[in-house]
Motif scaffolding. Structure first.
Motif, PDB file in Angstrom:
ATOM      1  N   LEU A 140       0.816  -1.209  -0.136  1.00  0.00           N
ATOM      2  CA  LEU A 140       0.097  -0.180  -0.079  1.00  0.00           C
ATOM      3  C   LEU A 140       0.717   1.386  -0.087  1.00  0.00           C
ATOM      4  CD1 LEU A 140      -2.474  -0.790   2.663  1.00  0.00           C
ATOM      5  CD2 LEU A 140      -3.039  -0.833   0.134  1.00  0.00           C
ATOM      6  N   ASP A 141       1.834   1.230   0.643  1.00  0.00           N
ATOM      7  CA  ASP A 141       2.797   2.149   0.836  1.00  0.00           C
ATOM      8  C   ASP A 141       4.135   2.060   1.281  1.00  0.00           C
ATOM      9  OD1 ASP A 141       3.054   5.397   1.425  1.00  0.00           O
ATOM     10  OD2 ASP A 141       3.599   4.669   3.502  1.00  0.00           O
ATOM     11  N   LEU A 142       5.049   2.507   0.857  1.00  0.00           N
ATOM     12  CA  LEU A 142       6.521   2.065   1.090  1.00  0.00           C
ATOM     13  C   LEU A 142       7.332   3.548   1.083  1.00  0.00           C
ATOM     14  CD1 LEU A 142       8.554  -0.351   1.969  1.00  0.00           C
ATOM     15  CD2 LEU A 142       9.079  -0.287  -0.399  1.00  0.00           C
ATOM     16  N   ARG A 143       7.829   3.770   2.279  1.00  0.00           N
ATOM     17  CA  ARG A 143       9.089   4.797   2.317  1.00  0.00           C
ATOM     18  C   ARG A 143      10.246   4.510   2.639  1.00  0.00           C
ATOM     19  NH1 ARG A 143       9.560  10.337   4.203  1.00  0.00           N
ATOM     20  NH2 ARG A 143      11.984  10.333   4.740  1.00  0.00           N
ATOM     21  N   ILE A 144      11.471   4.858   1.713  1.00  0.00           N
ATOM     22  CA  ILE A 144      12.622   4.087   1.824  1.00  0.00           C
ATOM     23  C   ILE A 144      13.562   5.597   2.184  1.00  0.00           C
ATOM     24  CG2 ILE A 144      14.689   2.970   0.720  1.00  0.00           C
ATOM     25  CD1 ILE A 144      12.560   1.508  -0.711  1.00  0.00           C
ATOM     26  N   ASP A 145      14.375   5.443   3.075  1.00  0.00           N
ATOM     27  CA  ASP A 145      15.407   6.442   3.441  1.00  0.00           C
ATOM     28  C   ASP A 145      16.725   5.713   2.846  1.00  0.00           C
ATOM     29  OD1 ASP A 145      13.907   8.637   4.307  1.00  0.00           O
ATOM     30  OD2 ASP A 145      13.470   7.557   6.254  1.00  0.00           O
ATOM     31  N   TYR A 146      17.333   6.395   2.103  1.00  0.00           N
ATOM     32  CA  TYR A 146      18.951   5.772   1.587  1.00  0.00           C
ATOM     33  C   TYR A 146      19.695   6.593   2.507  1.00  0.00           C
ATOM     34  CZ  TYR A 146      16.289   3.769  -2.229  1.00  0.00           C
ATOM     35  OH  TYR A 146      15.388   3.068  -3.198  1.00  0.00           O
ATOM     36  N   MET A 147      20.749   5.735   3.046  1.00  0.00           N
ATOM     37  CA  MET A 147      21.538   6.570   4.188  1.00  0.00           C
ATOM     38  C   MET A 147      22.892   6.512   3.375  1.00  0.00           C
ATOM     39  SD  MET A 147      19.329   6.410   6.314  1.00  0.00           S
ATOM     40  CE  MET A 147      18.589   5.867   7.919  1.00  0.00           C
ATOM     41  N   ARG A 148      23.312   5.615   2.617  1.00  0.00           N
ATOM     42  CA  ARG A 148      24.643   5.542   1.917  1.00  0.00           C
ATOM     43  C   ARG A 148      24.394   4.627   0.851  1.00  0.00           C
ATOM     44  NH1 ARG A 148      27.589   1.342   3.318  1.00  0.00           N
ATOM     45  NH2 ARG A 148      26.630   0.091   5.237  1.00  0.00           N
ATOM     46  N   ALA A 178      20.068   1.524   3.866  1.00  0.00           N
ATOM     47  CA  ALA A 178      18.740   2.116   3.766  1.00  0.00           C
ATOM     48  C   ALA A 178      17.675   1.543   4.866  1.00  0.00           C
ATOM     49  CB  ALA A 178      18.005   1.859   2.395  1.00  0.00           C
ATOM     50  N   THR A 179      16.744   2.298   5.283  1.00  0.00           N
ATOM     51  CA  THR A 179      15.685   2.015   6.211  1.00  0.00           C
ATOM     52  C   THR A 179      14.426   2.277   5.559  1.00  0.00           C
ATOM     53  OG1 THR A 179      15.617   3.852   7.266  1.00  0.00           O
ATOM     54  CG2 THR A 179      16.908   2.496   8.151  1.00  0.00           C
ATOM     55  N   ALA A 180      13.141   1.301   6.061  1.00  0.00           N
ATOM     56  CA  ALA A 180      11.985   1.503   5.299  1.00  0.00           C
ATOM     57  C   ALA A 180      11.155   1.398   6.358  1.00  0.00           C
ATOM     58  CB  ALA A 180      11.780   0.690   4.309  1.00  0.00           C
ATOM     59  N   THR A 181       9.944   1.897   5.996  1.00  0.00           N
ATOM     60  CA  THR A 181       8.385   1.728   6.713  1.00  0.00           C
ATOM     61  C   THR A 181       7.500   1.551   5.655  1.00  0.00           C
ATOM     62  OG1 THR A 181       8.053   4.213   7.049  1.00  0.00           O
ATOM     63  CG2 THR A 181       9.164   3.061   8.809  1.00  0.00           C
ATOM     64  N   GLY A 182       6.671   0.409   5.863  1.00  0.00           N
ATOM     65  CA  GLY A 182       5.738   0.029   5.124  1.00  0.00           C
ATOM     66  C   GLY A 182       4.238  -0.331   5.407  1.00  0.00           C
ATOM     67  N   ALA A 183       3.408  -0.020   4.540  1.00  0.00           N
ATOM     68  CA  ALA A 183       1.828  -0.803   4.943  1.00  0.00           C
ATOM     69  C   ALA A 183       1.431  -1.546   3.613  1.00  0.00           C
ATOM     70  CB  ALA A 183       0.851   0.526   5.181  1.00  0.00           C
ATOM     71  N   PHE A 184       1.140  -2.795   4.235  1.00  0.00           N
ATOM     72  CA  PHE A 184       0.721  -3.817   3.251  1.00  0.00           C
ATOM     73  C   PHE A 184      -0.648  -4.617   3.404  1.00  0.00           C
ATOM     74  CE2 PHE A 184       5.221  -3.822   3.531  1.00  0.00           C
ATOM     75  CZ  PHE A 184       5.961  -3.993   2.589  1.00  0.00           C
ATOM     76  N   THR A 185      -1.436  -4.722   2.492  1.00  0.00           N
ATOM     77  CA  THR A 185      -2.659  -5.298   2.614  1.00  0.00           C
ATOM     78  C   THR A 185      -2.419  -6.760   2.934  1.00  0.00           C
ATOM     79  OG1 THR A 185      -2.735  -6.039   0.377  1.00  0.00           O
ATOM     80  CG2 THR A 185      -3.913  -3.835   0.556  1.00  0.00           C
TER      81      THR A 185
END
Length: 144
Positions: free
Chosen positions: A84-92, A130-137
């Motif tokens: 549904l939603d995926l936010r990824i933060d690339y650190m390096r 990288a780190t991520a947070t997400g929402a999945f059906t």
């Protein structure tokens, strides 16, 4: 009538997704609400030919796949999932030549949505790529 959920099989999950095969993803570990998947270094995935760094899209696909696997491996999950939603933060950038390992945890489950946190690491496990947070059906709910 709803189907009873069978035990999550990480290898079958990876084998069923053509992009996982194309990226060379390898299942490493699955537990209740957790997943760990490795993507070996492959020169076909380089995003910057000057440095040999893997393209961020490949890292994104790895983290998305790992997040979905963590959602499906949760004891209260349904039989299928979609992002549904995926936010990824690339650190390096990941170190050229290193495999990248994604680890994900489903930390909250509602009747229809799983919430997941993930991290991608190379051999320098103290510093995330990288780190991520997400929402999945989650659908096709098992019998309770």
């Amino acid at each position: 009538m709803p189907q009873a959920k069978t035990t999550f099989n990480g290898q079958q999950f990876i084998d069923a997704l053509p992009h996982c095969k194309a990226l060379g993803m390898v299942p490493r570990h699955f537990g209740p609400g957790t997943a760990e998947i490795e993507m070996p270094y492959n020169t076909r995935l380089i995003g910057d030919p000057d440095t040999g760094v893997i393209h961020g899209g490949a890292v994104s696909a790895l983290m998305d796949t790992c997040g979905g696997a963590a959602a499906l491996s949760h004891p209260d999950a349904g039989l299928s999932t979609a992002t549904l939603d995926l936010r990824i933060d690339y650190m390096r950038p990941a170190k050229p030549g290193d495999a990248i390992v994604a680890k994900a945890e489903c930390y909250h489950m509602t009747r229809s949505v799983a919430f997941v946190r993930a991290v991608a690491l190379d051999s320098d496990t103290d510093r995330p790529v990288a780190t991520a947070t997400g929402a999945f059906t989650v659908s096709g709910r098992p019998l309770s």
